[in-house]
Design a protein around this motif. Structure first.
Motif, PDB file in Angstrom:
ATOM      1  N   GLY A 125       0.715  -1.075  -0.065  1.00 56.77           N
ATOM      2  CA  GLY A 125      -0.005   0.167  -0.025  1.00 56.77           C
ATOM      3  C   GLY A 125       0.834   1.200  -0.027  1.00 56.77           C
ATOM      4  N   VAL A 126       1.956   1.126  -0.264  1.00 58.70           N
ATOM      5  CA  VAL A 126       2.939   2.455  -0.334  1.00 58.70           C
ATOM      6  C   VAL A 126       2.967   2.898  -1.816  1.00 58.70           C
ATOM      7  CG1 VAL A 126       5.363   3.266   0.231  1.00 58.70           C
ATOM      8  CG2 VAL A 126       4.398   1.170   1.493  1.00 58.70           C
ATOM      9  N   SER A 127       2.998   4.256  -2.021  1.00 56.63           N
ATOM     10  CA  SER A 127       2.970   4.605  -3.290  1.00 56.63           C
ATOM     11  C   SER A 127       4.411   4.237  -4.026  1.00 56.63           C
ATOM     12  CB  SER A 127       3.009   6.181  -2.854  1.00 56.63           C
ATOM     13  OG  SER A 127       3.380   7.123  -4.531  1.00 56.63           O
ATOM     14  N   SER A 128       4.244   4.281  -5.397  1.00 61.34           N
ATOM     15  CA  SER A 128       5.269   3.976  -6.095  1.00 61.34           C
ATOM     16  C   SER A 128       6.465   5.243  -6.138  1.00 61.34           C
ATOM     17  CB  SER A 128       5.007   3.699  -7.708  1.00 61.34           C
ATOM     18  OG  SER A 128       4.226   4.986  -8.287  1.00 61.34           O
ATOM     19  N   SER A 129       5.812   6.107  -5.700  1.00 61.09           N
ATOM     20  CA  SER A 129       7.111   7.437  -5.567  1.00 61.09           C
ATOM     21  C   SER A 129       8.044   7.063  -4.703  1.00 61.09           C
ATOM     22  CB  SER A 129       6.226   8.750  -5.255  1.00 61.09           C
ATOM     23  OG  SER A 129       5.645   8.592  -3.865  1.00 61.09           O
ATOM     24  N   ILE A 130       8.140   6.177  -3.921  1.00 57.32           N
ATOM     25  CA  ILE A 130       9.362   5.576  -2.967  1.00 57.32           C
ATOM     26  C   ILE A 130      10.151   5.091  -3.751  1.00 57.32           C
ATOM     27  CG2 ILE A 130       8.263   3.555  -2.280  1.00 57.32           C
ATOM     28  CD1 ILE A 130       9.332   4.104   0.703  1.00 57.32           C
ATOM     29  N   VAL A 131       9.793   4.225  -4.759  1.00 58.93           N
ATOM     30  CA  VAL A 131      10.963   3.776  -5.634  1.00 58.93           C
ATOM     31  C   VAL A 131      11.648   4.684  -6.366  1.00 58.93           C
ATOM     32  CG1 VAL A 131      11.448   2.009  -7.390  1.00 58.93           C
ATOM     33  CG2 VAL A 131       9.580   1.562  -5.672  1.00 58.93           C
ATOM     34  N   GLU A 132      11.101   5.840  -6.723  1.00 60.27           N
ATOM     35  CA  GLU A 132      11.542   7.065  -7.255  1.00 60.27           C
ATOM     36  C   GLU A 132      12.538   7.712  -6.428  1.00 60.27           C
ATOM     37  OE1 GLU A 132       8.765   9.512  -9.063  1.00 60.27           O
ATOM     38  OE2 GLU A 132       7.564   7.995  -9.806  1.00 60.27           O
ATOM     39  N   ALA A 133      12.141   7.985  -5.228  1.00 61.58           N
ATOM     40  CA  ALA A 133      13.043   8.673  -4.166  1.00 61.58           C
ATOM     41  C   ALA A 133      14.210   7.638  -4.011  1.00 61.58           C
ATOM     42  CB  ALA A 133      12.332   8.739  -2.963  1.00 61.58           C
ATOM     43  N   MET A 134      14.068   6.239  -3.866  1.00 58.12           N
ATOM     44  CA  MET A 134      15.160   5.167  -3.925  1.00 58.12           C
ATOM     45  C   MET A 134      16.298   5.545  -4.867  1.00 58.12           C
ATOM     46  SD  MET A 134      13.208   1.883  -2.429  1.00 58.12           S
ATOM     47  CE  MET A 134      12.550   1.704  -0.752  1.00 58.12           C
ATOM     48  N   SER A 135      15.439   5.484  -6.226  1.00 58.57           N
ATOM     49  CA  SER A 135      16.430   5.542  -7.350  1.00 58.57           C
ATOM     50  C   SER A 135      17.421   6.730  -7.443  1.00 58.57           C
ATOM     51  CB  SER A 135      15.605   5.290  -8.643  1.00 58.57           C
ATOM     52  OG  SER A 135      14.761   6.568  -8.859  1.00 58.57           O
ATOM     53  N   GLU A 136      17.124   7.641  -6.714  1.00 60.35           N
ATOM     54  CA  GLU A 136      17.799   8.834  -7.015  1.00 60.35           C
ATOM     55  C   GLU A 136      19.082   8.835  -6.424  1.00 60.35           C
ATOM     56  OE1 GLU A 136      15.288  12.074  -5.396  1.00 60.35           O
ATOM     57  OE2 GLU A 136      13.718  11.964  -7.039  1.00 60.35           O
ATOM     58  N   THR A 137      19.568   8.122  -5.684  1.00 62.16           N
ATOM     59  CA  THR A 137      20.734   8.031  -5.023  1.00 62.16           C
ATOM     60  C   THR A 137      21.301   6.859  -4.108  1.00 62.16           C
ATOM     61  OG1 THR A 137      22.201   9.236  -2.935  1.00 62.16           O
ATOM     62  CG2 THR A 137      19.862   8.784  -2.672  1.00 62.16           C
ATOM     63  N   ARG A 138      22.564   6.582  -4.184  1.00 59.15           N
ATOM     64  CA  ARG A 138      23.152   5.393  -3.453  1.00 59.15           C
ATOM     65  C   ARG A 138      23.421   5.576  -2.080  1.00 59.15           C
ATOM     66  NH1 ARG A 138      27.405   1.991  -6.903  1.00 59.15           N
ATOM     67  NH2 ARG A 138      27.229   0.672  -5.036  1.00 59.15           N
ATOM     68  N   ASP A 139      23.502   6.981  -1.836  1.00 60.20           N
ATOM     69  CA  ASP A 139      23.408   7.439  -0.375  1.00 60.20           C
ATOM     70  C   ASP A 139      21.960   7.438   0.365  1.00 60.20           C
ATOM     71  OD1 ASP A 139      26.295   7.855  -0.817  1.00 60.20           O
ATOM     72  OD2 ASP A 139      25.802   9.865  -1.533  1.00 60.20           O
ATOM     73  N   ILE A 140      22.050   7.271   1.687  1.00 57.57           N
ATOM     74  CA  ILE A 140      20.787   7.304   2.350  1.00 57.57           C
ATOM     75  C   ILE A 140      20.093   8.838   2.060  1.00 57.57           C
ATOM     76  CG2 ILE A 140      19.552   7.381   4.435  1.00 57.57           C
ATOM     77  CD1 ILE A 140      20.734   4.737   3.448  1.00 57.57           C
ATOM     78  N   ARG A 141      18.701   8.652   1.728  1.00 57.02           N
ATOM     79  CA  ARG A 141      18.055  10.019   1.426  1.00 57.02           C
ATOM     80  C   ARG A 141      16.955   9.845   2.777  1.00 57.02           C
ATOM     81  NH1 ARG A 141      13.595  11.790  -3.020  1.00 57.02           N
ATOM     82  NH2 ARG A 141      12.748  13.346  -2.020  1.00 57.02           N
ATOM     83  N   TRP A 142      17.176  10.945   3.639  1.00 54.58           N
ATOM     84  CA  TRP A 142      16.150  10.979   4.926  1.00 54.58           C
ATOM     85  C   TRP A 142      15.014  11.513   4.423  1.00 54.58           C
ATOM     86  CZ3 TRP A 142      17.522   7.621   8.298  1.00 54.58           C
ATOM     87  CH2 TRP A 142      18.926   7.326   8.543  1.00 54.58           C
ATOM     88  N   LEU A 143      13.858  10.861   4.616  1.00 52.16           N
ATOM     89  CA  LEU A 143      12.524  11.439   4.193  1.00 52.16           C
ATOM     90  C   LEU A 143      11.918  12.399   5.324  1.00 52.16           C
ATOM     91  CD1 LEU A 143      10.904   8.185   2.874  1.00 52.16           C
ATOM     92  CD2 LEU A 143      12.017   9.921   1.406  1.00 52.16           C
ATOM     93  N   SER A 144      11.431  13.520   4.797  1.00 55.22           N
ATOM     94  CA  SER A 144      10.843  14.388   6.008  1.00 55.22           C
ATOM     95  C   SER A 144       9.353  13.632   6.359  1.00 55.22           C
ATOM     96  CB  SER A 144      10.455  15.780   5.182  1.00 55.22           C
ATOM     97  OG  SER A 144       9.507  15.573   4.259  1.00 55.22           O
ATOM     98  N   PRO A 145       8.921  14.109   7.482  1.00 55.57           N
ATOM     99  CA  PRO A 145       7.698  13.336   7.698  1.00 55.57           C
ATOM    100  C   PRO A 145       6.537  13.448   6.826  1.00 55.57           C
ATOM    101  CG  PRO A 145       8.624  14.606   9.779  1.00 55.57           C
ATOM    102  CD  PRO A 145       9.414  14.899   8.662  1.00 55.57           C
ATOM    103  N   LYS A 146       6.403  14.936   6.118  1.00 58.18           N
ATOM    104  CA  LYS A 146       5.263  15.095   5.354  1.00 58.18           C
ATOM    105  C   LYS A 146       5.641  14.052   3.959  1.00 58.18           C
ATOM    106  CE  LYS A 146       4.157  19.629   6.688  1.00 58.18           C
ATOM    107  NZ  LYS A 146       4.278  21.124   6.137  1.00 58.18           N
ATOM    108  N   GLN A 147       6.925  14.041   3.618  1.00 56.74           N
ATOM    109  CA  GLN A 147       6.858  12.902   2.379  1.00 56.74           C
ATOM    110  C   GLN A 147       6.650  11.662   2.526  1.00 56.74           C
ATOM    111  OE1 GLN A 147      11.400  13.887   1.881  1.00 56.74           O
ATOM    112  NE2 GLN A 147      11.135  15.281   0.263  1.00 56.74           N
TER     113      GLN A 147
END
Length: 210
Positions: free
Chosen positions: A174-196
């Motif tokens: 039930g998670v939006s596909s946009s999370i995979v887009e966020a993952m694909s943007e970097t090999r470093d850890i990207r910390w999601l904001s609460p709103k994201q």
């Protein structure tokens, strides 16, 4: 003959790492929390606090700890992990969902009050298994691109396969596909904001002010 066969099996690096993680020195630790207070109220739920790196035998270890904890649907798996084995994290998430458990990120003090923590990389996949996914104020969810560590003939095809598998799993949870887009943007850890995290439906039950 049995001893020789076992020796041959354990002589394989993958088998040894699995055996070590399962029986000798598990990379994860756990603690049962009788009453976890998520929102500061007197009400609470039973929880299993799981922390550490997700190793090659993590899912089997996790299932046995859940059995011992005797959690009921709606109880909570509290996670604090930098990540680890992608496949094991997915299986952990499937186990969490099959038992109707909720997830949250953080730790707890002696009184059962929740404290902020972080869940990154493969840990986010385990967290996604929660039927309800609590967003704890101050806790962090970190994502990045997953890559294989084993030799492959076609790294590009393998990366696409992993991305597709992660997308399928996240969509199922039930998670939006946009999370995979966020993952694909970097090999470093990207910390999601609460709103994201809320917009992606990774967090379904925010606690505190976003």
């Amino acid at each position: 003959g049995v001893c020789i066969r076992a020796y041959r099996e354990l002589s394989q690096p993958e088998a040894w790492h699995y055996w070590k993680d399962q029986y000798v020195s598990p990379s994860l630790t756990s603690q049962v929390i009788d009453t976890l207070h998520l929102d500061g109220s007197s009400r609470g739920r039973r929880a299993l606090f799981v922390s550490g790196t997700i190793g090659p035998a993590a899912a089997s270890w996790f299932r046995s700890r859940l059995d011992q904890a005797n959690l009921a649907p709606g109880d909570i798996v509290l996670l604090a992990s930098p990540g680890g084995d992608l496949n094991q994290a997915v299986i952990m998430g499937e186990i969490i969902r099959s038992r109707g458990l909720a997830t949250a990120v953080g730790s707890a003090d002696a009184a059962g009050r929740i404290k902020p923590g972080y869940c990154a990389s493969a840990c986010v996949l385990a967290y996604a298994g929660g039927k309800a996914r609590y967003g704890v104020l101050g806790s962090a969810l970190g994502v990045h691109r997953f890559v294989t560590t084993r030799p492959v003939s076609d790294p590009v095809a393998e990366a696409q396969r992993i991305s597709g598998a992660v997308l399928g799993y996240m969509t199922k949870m039930g998670v939006s596909s946009s999370i995979v887009e966020a993952m694909s943007e970097t090999r470093d850890i990207r910390w999601l904001s609460p709103k994201q995290a809320l917009a992606m439906n990774l967090v379904t039950e925010p606690l505190g002010k976003l």
